[in-house]
Design a protein around this motif. Structure first.
Motif, PDB file in Angstrom:
ATOM      1  N   ALA A 159       0.829  -1.202   0.000  1.00  0.00           N
ATOM      2  CA  ALA A 159       0.000   0.000   0.000  1.00  0.00           C
ATOM      3  C   ALA A 159       0.864   1.253   0.000  1.00  0.00           C
ATOM      4  O   ALA A 159       2.056   1.222   0.305  1.00  0.00           O
ATOM      5  CB  ALA A 159      -0.914  -0.003   1.219  1.00  0.00           C
ATOM      6  N   ARG A 333      -0.281   1.082   8.991  1.00  0.00           N
ATOM      7  CA  ARG A 333      -1.588   1.021   8.330  1.00  0.00           C
ATOM      8  C   ARG A 333      -2.736   1.436   9.248  1.00  0.00           C
ATOM      9  O   ARG A 333      -3.776   1.883   8.778  1.00  0.00           O
ATOM     10  CB  ARG A 333      -1.854  -0.406   7.829  1.00  0.00           C
ATOM     11  N   THR A 337      -7.174  -1.597   5.824  1.00  0.00           N
ATOM     12  CA  THR A 337      -7.177  -3.054   5.632  1.00  0.00           C
ATOM     13  C   THR A 337      -7.509  -3.809   6.912  1.00  0.00           C
ATOM     14  O   THR A 337      -7.195  -4.987   7.048  1.00  0.00           O
ATOM     15  CB  THR A 337      -5.868  -3.581   5.004  1.00  0.00           C
ATOM     16  N   TYR A 368      -5.548   5.979   1.783  1.00  0.00           N
ATOM     17  CA  TYR A 368      -4.822   4.717   1.653  1.00  0.00           C
ATOM     18  C   TYR A 368      -5.283   3.972   0.401  1.00  0.00           C
ATOM     19  O   TYR A 368      -6.464   3.985   0.056  1.00  0.00           O
ATOM     20  CB  TYR A 368      -5.088   3.806   2.858  1.00  0.00           C
ATOM     21  N   GLY A 370      -3.980   0.135  -1.839  1.00  0.00           N
ATOM     22  CA  GLY A 370      -3.017  -0.943  -2.009  1.00  0.00           C
ATOM     23  C   GLY A 370      -3.298  -1.740  -3.260  1.00  0.00           C
ATOM     24  O   GLY A 370      -4.367  -1.630  -3.874  1.00  0.00           O
ATOM     25  N   THR A 386      -3.088   1.699  -7.712  1.00  0.00           N
ATOM     26  CA  THR A 386      -3.292   2.438  -6.463  1.00  0.00           C
ATOM     27  C   THR A 386      -3.768   3.856  -6.751  1.00  0.00           C
ATOM     28  O   THR A 386      -4.609   4.387  -6.031  1.00  0.00           O
ATOM     29  CB  THR A 386      -2.018   2.469  -5.601  1.00  0.00           C
TER      30      THR A 386
END
Length: 401
Positions: A159, A333, A337, A368, A370, A386
């Motif tokens: 990511a 992160r 996720t 964010y 990924g 992305t």
């Protein structure tokens, strides 16, 4: 009409769409920063206040949630609900609470008023800082591909982030309006994750839902950007369905979901080939896995915790993929996720993979995105993927890369 109550009646079944005009959009309009909002294909939830939090501790999060719900029931709450988010790292603190009050309504997609457009984002001079830079991200992808060709692992999801800083605090309710009205059939959320911080997004991916003894998971893996040109958009969708690289990536995720869900099920059904789903910005390969729950005491959150993280957001094998992520990504992160959703005391619930999201704090938005990296990945293509995924949020705030 939406309902307002101290306890969450009717959360174990989808809301009745028969009185949907204004019911779901009314809850969307009522959201204020500090509230907890979640819209799914079955219902819309707006939670106010905190009756109690689910404490951090060594016990599995599902057990801690069950204990909090049991305590709330012992205090006279007939149908308490837990709502919130879990981070990517399983040992990091979650942001789960039993709200003081919960308002429920039908799904946004049932509400005709959701077709009314949200206000356009104001002209804001956003300062945009990528982390890492696209060239550095591409080098990380290339390094991972090299290691896969050497046989170290078979997939990793890498990511990157964009940090947007504006002249004032971002208008979170307005951003939520734009996200929800653009993809009303998806999973839209906004909720606090810490003092002064709000996690918000529009995820297309259901990790797991439970309604009675019926379990559903909808893993997504393999993606391509949408096109504004209809013919090109159709061509991209058709190519995705035939892409050997994307079909392999998708099969790895579906197999992992199947393997985790099977022990919880007396019967399970996995389609032989994926289908396509679309958001406003992306096409995704999609498989809907359904099962019959074998043990009624197992909650949706327990199964979600067992599934998390799937190879769709981490990689395989999971421990090594986690290590590659820690070595490659120059940021934490956090809740990206992770999991966001709701669950009741009967074990029903909907838990969603926290993607297409951002976190708002003070004058800053951190976005964010990924991409799944396999041995056939091309670094420039994964970097472009992305960038396409960032469009969900960039469009919501009126910013550009």
């Amino acid at each position: 009409m939406s309902t307002v109550h101290q306890v969450a009646a009717h959360t174990s079944a989808p809301a009745d769409p028969s009185s949907a005009v204004g019911a779901a959009t009314g809850l969307l309009d009522a959201f204020r920063r500090g509230d907890r909002f979640l819209a799914t294909p079955t219902r819309t939830l707006l939670a106010h206040g905190v009756q109690r939090g689910v404490p951090h501790g060594p016990a599995p999060v599902a057990e801690r949630a069950v204990a909090a719900l049991r305590e709330a029931r012992s205090e006279g709450r007939a149908a308490p609900v837990v709502i919130g988010a879990l981070p990517f790292e399983p040992d990091a603190p979650a942001a789960l609470v039993i709200p003081e009050a919960l308002r429920t309504g039908p799904a946004l997609a049932f509400d005709p008023l959701v077709a009314l457009p949200a206000a356009e984002p104001p002209a804001v001079a956003w300062a945009v800082r990528p982390e890492p830079d696209p060239e550095v991200y591409a080098k990380g992808v290339a390094s991972a591909v090299d290691r896969m060709w050497k046989g170290e692992f078979s997939k990793v999801v890498l990511a990157r982030t964009l940090e947007l800083t504006g002249p004032g605090e971002p208008d979170v309710p307005a951003m939520l309006q734009r996200l929800a009205r653009r993809d009303p059939a998806g999973y839209t959320f906004a909720l606090p994750t810490g003092p002064g911080r709000t996690l918000l997004g529009a995820s297309p991916e259901l990790l797991v839902s439970r309604r009675g003894d019926r379990l559903v998971s909808n893993p997504l893996a393999g993606s391509t950007p949408r096109s504004d040109d209809l013919a090109e958009d159709v061509r991209r969708a058709a190519a995705l369905l035939e892409s050997a690289k994307d079909l392999h990536e998708h099969a790895v995720v579906v197999d992992a979901v199947h393997q985790v869900m099977a022990p919880y099920c007396s019967a399970i059904e996995v389609p032989a080939r994926p289908s396509l789903i679309r958001t406003a910005t992306m096409w995704h390969l999609s498989t809907t896995v359904t099962g019959t729950l074998a043990h009624p005491e197992v909650s949706a959150l327990e199964i979600a915790s067992a599934l998390h993280p799937t190879p769709a957001v981490c990689g395989t094998p999971t421990p090594l993929a986690r290590q590659v992520i820690r070595e490659t990504e120059p940021f934490d992160r956090g809740f990206f996720t992770g999991i966001v959703g709701w669950g009741d005391a009967e074990g029903n619930g909907e838990w969603v993979v926290t993607i297409r999201c951002a976190e708002a704090e003070n004058r800053t938005l951190r976005l964010y995105a990924g991409a799944g990296v396999v041995s056939a990945s091309v670094p420039e293509e994964e970097t472009a993927e992305t960038a396409a995924k960032f469009r969900t949020f960039l469009n919501a705030v009126g910013a550009e890369l």
